[in-house]
Design a protein around this motif. Structure first.
Motif, PDB file in Angstrom:
ATOM      1  N   LEU A   1      20.462  42.688   6.335  1.00 24.10           N
ATOM      2  CA  LEU A   1      20.534  41.577   5.393  1.00 24.10           C
ATOM      3  C   LEU A   1      21.022  42.151   4.074  1.00 24.10           C
ATOM      4  O   LEU A   1      21.123  43.373   3.930  1.00 24.10           O
ATOM      5  N   CYS A   2      21.338  41.291   3.134  1.00 27.37           N
ATOM      6  CA  CYS A   2      21.770  41.776   1.820  1.00 27.37           C
ATOM      7  C   CYS A   2      20.656  42.628   1.245  1.00 27.37           C
ATOM      8  O   CYS A   2      19.490  42.242   1.269  1.00 27.37           O
ATOM      9  N   GLN A   3      21.010  43.822   0.735  1.00 30.31           N
ATOM     10  CA  GLN A   3      19.999  44.747   0.235  1.00 30.31           C
ATOM     11  C   GLN A   3      19.561  44.408  -1.194  1.00 30.31           C
ATOM     12  O   GLN A   3      18.644  45.004  -1.714  1.00 30.31           O
ATOM     13  N   HIS A   4      20.264  43.480  -1.815  1.00 31.31           N
ATOM     14  CA  HIS A   4      19.957  43.082  -3.199  1.00 31.31           C
ATOM     15  C   HIS A   4      19.750  44.318  -4.078  1.00 31.31           C
ATOM     16  O   HIS A   4      18.697  44.524  -4.680  1.00 31.31           O
ATOM     17  N   CYS A   5      20.809  45.144  -4.121  1.00 29.92           N
ATOM     18  CA  CYS A   5      20.776  46.423  -4.841  1.00 29.92           C
ATOM     19  C   CYS A   5      20.352  46.252  -6.294  1.00 29.92           C
ATOM     20  O   CYS A   5      20.578  45.201  -6.904  1.00 29.92           O
TER      21      CYS A   5
ATOM     22  N   GLN B   1      19.681  38.843 -10.485  1.00 28.34           N
ATOM     23  CA  GLN B   1      18.635  38.182 -11.254  1.00 28.34           C
ATOM     24  C   GLN B   1      17.453  39.118 -11.460  1.00 28.34           C
ATOM     25  O   GLN B   1      17.219  40.021 -10.662  1.00 28.34           O
ATOM     26  N   GLY B   2      16.724  38.856 -12.524  1.00 23.48           N
ATOM     27  CA  GLY B   2      15.644  39.751 -12.925  1.00 23.48           C
ATOM     28  C   GLY B   2      14.619  39.989 -11.837  1.00 23.48           C
ATOM     29  O   GLY B   2      14.124  41.106 -11.657  1.00 23.48           O
ATOM     30  N   ASP B   3      14.318  38.947 -11.048  1.00 20.28           N
ATOM     31  CA  ASP B   3      13.272  39.101 -10.041  1.00 20.28           C
ATOM     32  C   ASP B   3      13.804  39.602  -8.703  1.00 20.28           C
ATOM     33  O   ASP B   3      13.091  39.548  -7.700  1.00 20.28           O
ATOM     34  N   GLY B   4      15.045  40.062  -8.646  1.00 21.91           N
ATOM     35  CA  GLY B   4      15.524  40.689  -7.418  1.00 21.91           C
ATOM     36  C   GLY B   4      16.786  40.138  -6.814  1.00 21.91           C
ATOM     37  O   GLY B   4      17.697  40.901  -6.505  1.00 21.91           O
ATOM     38  N   PRO B   5      16.889  38.802  -6.596  1.00 21.04           N
ATOM     39  CA  PRO B   5      18.038  38.297  -5.850  1.00 21.04           C
ATOM     40  C   PRO B   5      19.381  38.571  -6.529  1.00 21.04           C
ATOM     41  O   PRO B   5      19.479  38.544  -7.756  1.00 21.04           O
TER      42      PRO B   5
ATOM     43  N   ALA C   1      11.056  31.138  -6.567  1.00 28.55           N
ATOM     44  CA  ALA C   1      10.782  30.431  -7.815  1.00 28.55           C
ATOM     45  C   ALA C   1       9.522  29.572  -7.697  1.00 28.55           C
ATOM     46  O   ALA C   1       8.806  29.358  -8.676  1.00 28.55           O
ATOM     47  N   LYS C   2       9.271  29.088  -6.459  1.00 23.96           N
ATOM     48  CA  LYS C   2       8.078  28.259  -6.247  1.00 23.96           C
ATOM     49  C   LYS C   2       6.852  29.109  -5.920  1.00 23.96           C
ATOM     50  O   LYS C   2       5.800  28.583  -5.572  1.00 23.96           O
ATOM     51  N   GLY C   3       7.027  30.434  -5.944  1.00 28.54           N
ATOM     52  CA  GLY C   3       5.903  31.313  -5.649  1.00 28.54           C
ATOM     53  C   GLY C   3       5.663  31.518  -4.166  1.00 28.54           C
ATOM     54  O   GLY C   3       4.622  32.044  -3.764  1.00 28.54           O
ATOM     55  N   GLN C   4       6.639  31.093  -3.332  1.00 26.53           N
ATOM     56  CA  GLN C   4       6.477  31.291  -1.889  1.00 26.53           C
ATOM     57  C   GLN C   4       7.109  32.606  -1.451  1.00 26.53           C
ATOM     58  O   GLN C   4       7.900  33.196  -2.184  1.00 26.53           O
ATOM     59  N   LEU C   5       6.791  33.041  -0.235  1.00 25.67           N
ATOM     60  CA  LEU C   5       7.417  34.229   0.326  1.00 25.67           C
ATOM     61  C   LEU C   5       8.818  33.868   0.824  1.00 25.67           C
ATOM     62  O   LEU C   5       9.068  32.713   1.163  1.00 25.67           O
TER      63      LEU C   5
ATOM     64  N   THR D   1      17.555  49.893  -3.932  1.00 21.74           N
ATOM     65  CA  THR D   1      17.797  48.513  -3.494  1.00 21.74           C
ATOM     66  C   THR D   1      16.473  47.753  -3.461  1.00 21.74           C
ATOM     67  O   THR D   1      15.409  48.349  -3.652  1.00 21.74           O
ATOM     68  N   SER D   2      16.554  46.463  -3.201  1.00 20.97           N
ATOM     69  CA  SER D   2      15.334  45.664  -3.096  1.00 20.97           C
ATOM     70  C   SER D   2      14.754  45.708  -1.692  1.00 20.97           C
ATOM     71  O   SER D   2      13.694  45.143  -1.445  1.00 20.97           O
ATOM     72  N   MET D   3      15.484  46.316  -0.749  1.00 27.72           N
ATOM     73  CA  MET D   3      14.992  46.429   0.621  1.00 27.72           C
ATOM     74  C   MET D   3      14.679  47.891   0.903  1.00 27.72           C
ATOM     75  O   MET D   3      15.516  48.754   0.653  1.00 27.72           O
TER      76      MET D   3
END
Lengths: 401, 251
Positions: free
Chosen positions: B51-55, B72-76, B121-125, B173-175
């Motif tokens: 999947l995209c690693q969101h580096c 974006q600041g929170d990862g994506p 954004a809604k606090g979900q996983l 990365t984020s992953m």
């Protein structure tokens, strides 16, 4: 008899008209059906023939800044006769490349976005800006030629007043984006084959474009000087050839030194698809023409220069296509061969370029510049050249190009 | 997200959840595509989730000429199709070959994992992390997940290869991936170093202002010198002939 009634249609005109028509149809197909249906580009190979063509077009148009710099900044006034052909070549080259880029973009309707949406980290952004600005510079450098023809002289003075900064900006912009085309690939160390990937890509692209730009204008001056009239004297042509030889030598040394430093020379010890491509490019475009141009006899012979410049241009084309296509086939192991539509669009646009060139040469004062230049320039320009140069309108003068 | 390859059983629940969340065709796919933002690649008995690693320093974001891709600041790493001009530099540059292009469309966009930004954004996983029945994909704060990964490596050093893939690969990365098989055997590109790829470009781009300023001065200087030389030569020639008086002697 019947042919006489039609405007003289030479074989070349027929061919180029056919190519332009085929290219137009191919372009219509591309816009109607999208890139996927009409090209062989894929997710693994998102850039192909057209990007290679852009490199080629921009490289051949490099004469626009080298000759302008030589004549107007370095004051090598004896080359004045080829300034206008060089500017014309560059102008047409850049317009065609912009056209190809727009066809290549997935969203041609968004082509203006880089103007208002900036990303200073992107080489592509820098290139778009340089292309736009330099094409504007070229149009200002070219404008006096049209204005002269239509006899509106007041803007010429105005352009003349800013000509020095304009030319300097033009040379700088060219330096930047000629090298930036190489920088595009700095970010794919994992994809581009070691024989082409190097941190020196921008430097190598810049050096080679000087050789190809001058080779192009030299070839043009040979073609346009037929019929006993010389655009440049044998002596000046030999000088340009010398500059090409020096540039080729510099390029060769930097290229091999770089392979040595990166430990990539061992790639050349075995004969693979890639090493053969590399040898072809280096031998045809750099080593052999350099060896040829070392000889004074070749530098002063038309046939010698024809073959040497054609080899430089062919090698240059090999180099750019190898960087843009061959070198990228290594990872992920993927071959790419352009589709017929990609090829027809490229051929059509090439034919369009030559056709526009031959028409402009026919109707605008491209070769009469020296006539109107000051007597001092004339005198200087005449030294080392037996005859002044005005070129007659030679029907189908562009046919061999 | 932390993806522990030793736990994954290849049930494909992640892809199914992803497809449902993003309204994609529900068929099972083995590779990333326009309709599969995540996919399981099978290597003998190991499943590797792509999947995209969101580096952290994303290559795609740096190459995009119009800034259509943004970290974006929170990862994506988010994509804005309205800005995209379709140059496809992101496809060319992504070290993980993630973006896929709508080649058949006349208004093509790229498609890739969005890290379920609306859910976050809604606090979900993210949908895939929520769907995983065995906890092979964990979602959480980057630093906490790194601690958890290090804890697992420390607790069972014989089970894992001693490496947290993604901790600092191409700049982090984020992953993160944990594996019992060397990553090179699982299709992870060993040629990618720790330096974020955009740095390679910046080494060239950062020279642009210098080229402009130094180049401008040098060219101006050359013009001045060669111009002066021509002037002097012309003047001397004229003086020799005795035709023109010195300019300052002119009335």
């Amino acid at each position: 008899m019947k042919l006489r009634l039609l405007p003289r249609i030479t074989g070349w005109q027929a061919i180029s008209t056919t190519l332009i028509l085929a290219g137009t149809l191919a372009a219509i197909a591309r816009f109607t059906y999208g890139l996927g249906a009409t090209t062989n580009l894929t997710d693994e190979f998102p850039w192909g023939l057209w990007i290679g063509f852009d490199f080629l077009g921009i490289g051949l148009a490099a004469s626009g800044f080298t000759i302008v710099a030589a004549v107007n900044i370095f004051h090598a006034k004896e080359y004045e006769p080829i300034v206008r052909p060089a500017i014309l070549t560059a102008f047409i080259g850049y317009l065609l490349v912009v056209l190809v880029l727009i066809i290549d973009l997935g969203r041609p309707d968004h082509f203006w976005h880089p103007l208002v949406m900036w990303n200073p980290h992107s080489v592509m952004c820098e290139i778009s800006w340089c292309l736009m600005l330099y094409t504007s510079v070229l149009s200002l450098e070219f404008a006096p030629i049209i204005l002269e023809k239509v006899k509106i002289t007041w803007p010429i003075k105005w352009i003349h007043a800013i000509s020095l900064p304009l030319m300097i900006v033009g040379v700088l912009l060219s330096t930047l984006h000629q090298s930036s085309f190489g920088s595009l690939y700095l970010i794919v160390p994992n994809r581009l084959h070691a024989l082409w990937y190097t941190p020196l890509l921008p430097v190598l692209f810049f050096i080679s474009c000087i050789a190809s730009g001058i080779a192009m204008i030299l070839l043009e001056s040979l073609i346009l000087s037929r019929g006993g009239r010389e655009l440049l004297s044998t002596h000046l042509r030999a000088n340009l050839a010398k500059i090409i030889a020096i540039t080729l030598a510099v390029y060769f040394v930097v290229r091999v030194e770089d392979l040595l430093a990166r430990g990539a020379l061992h790639e050349l010890t075995t004969l693979t698809y890639y090493s053969v491509a590399f040898y072809t490019e280096l031998l045809v475009g750099f080593v052999v023409p350099f060896a040829l141009l070392l000889s004074d006899r070749i530098r002063t012979s038309r046939l010698g220069l024809y073959s040497a410049t054609l080899m430089v241009l062919a090698g240059f084309a090999f180099n750019r296509m190898n960087t843009a296509i061959t070198g990228l086939e290594v990872y992920p192991t993927q071959t790419y061969f352009p589709s017929l539509i990609e090829i027809f669009i490229m051929l059509g646009i090439t034919a369009l370029g030559f056709t526009v060139f031959s028409y402009v040469v026919k109707y605008l004062p491209i070769f009469e510049a020296v006539e109107e230049a000051g007597p001092q320039v004339q005198q200087e320009a005449a030294t080392g050249r037996p005859e002044p140069i005005y070129l007659t309108r030679d029907d189908g003068g562009m046919e061999s190009s | 997200m932390l993806i522990d390859l030793t736990l994954c059983m290849g049930c494909n629940a992640c892809q199914a959840a992803c497809k449902e969340e993003n309204h994609l065709s529900p068929n099972e796919e083995k590779n990333l595509s326009l309709t599969a933002y995540t996919a399981l690649n099978k290597y003998s008995d190991v499943y590797v989730r792509r999947l995209c690693q969101h580096c952290d320093v994303p290559t795609c974001v740096s190459v995009c000429p119009v800034g259509a891709l943004v970290k974006q600041g929170d990862g994506p790493v988010a994509y804005d199709a309205d800005k995209c001009i379709g140059c496809r530099y992101c496809l060319q540059a992504c070290p993980y070959h993630v973006p896929k292009y709508e080649w058949s469309s006349t208004k093509p966009r790229i498609q890739k994992c969005r890290f379920c930004a609306p859910r976050l954004a809604k606090g979900q996983l993210p949908a895939c992390a929520e769907a995983c029945p065995v906890g092979a994909t964990l979602f959480g704060d980057r630093d906490e997940l790194l601690l958890e990964a290090a804890r697992r490596l420390g607790a069972e050093p014989t089970k894992y290869v001693p490496r947290i893939y993604g901790k600092d690969d191409v700049g982090g990365t984020s992953m993160f991936y944990l594996s019992s098989v060397p990553f090179e055997q699982l299709g992870f590109d060993s040629r990618l170093g720790r330096v974020p790829l955009p740095m390679l470009t910046m080494s060239a781009l950062s020279k642009v202002p210098n080229v402009l300023s130094v180049g401008g001065v040098v060219l101006g200087g050359i013009w001045w010198i060669t111009n002066r030389r021509t002037e002097v030569a012309a003047f001397e020639a004229a003086e020799k002939k005795g035709e023109t008086p010195r300019p300052e002697e002119k009335p």
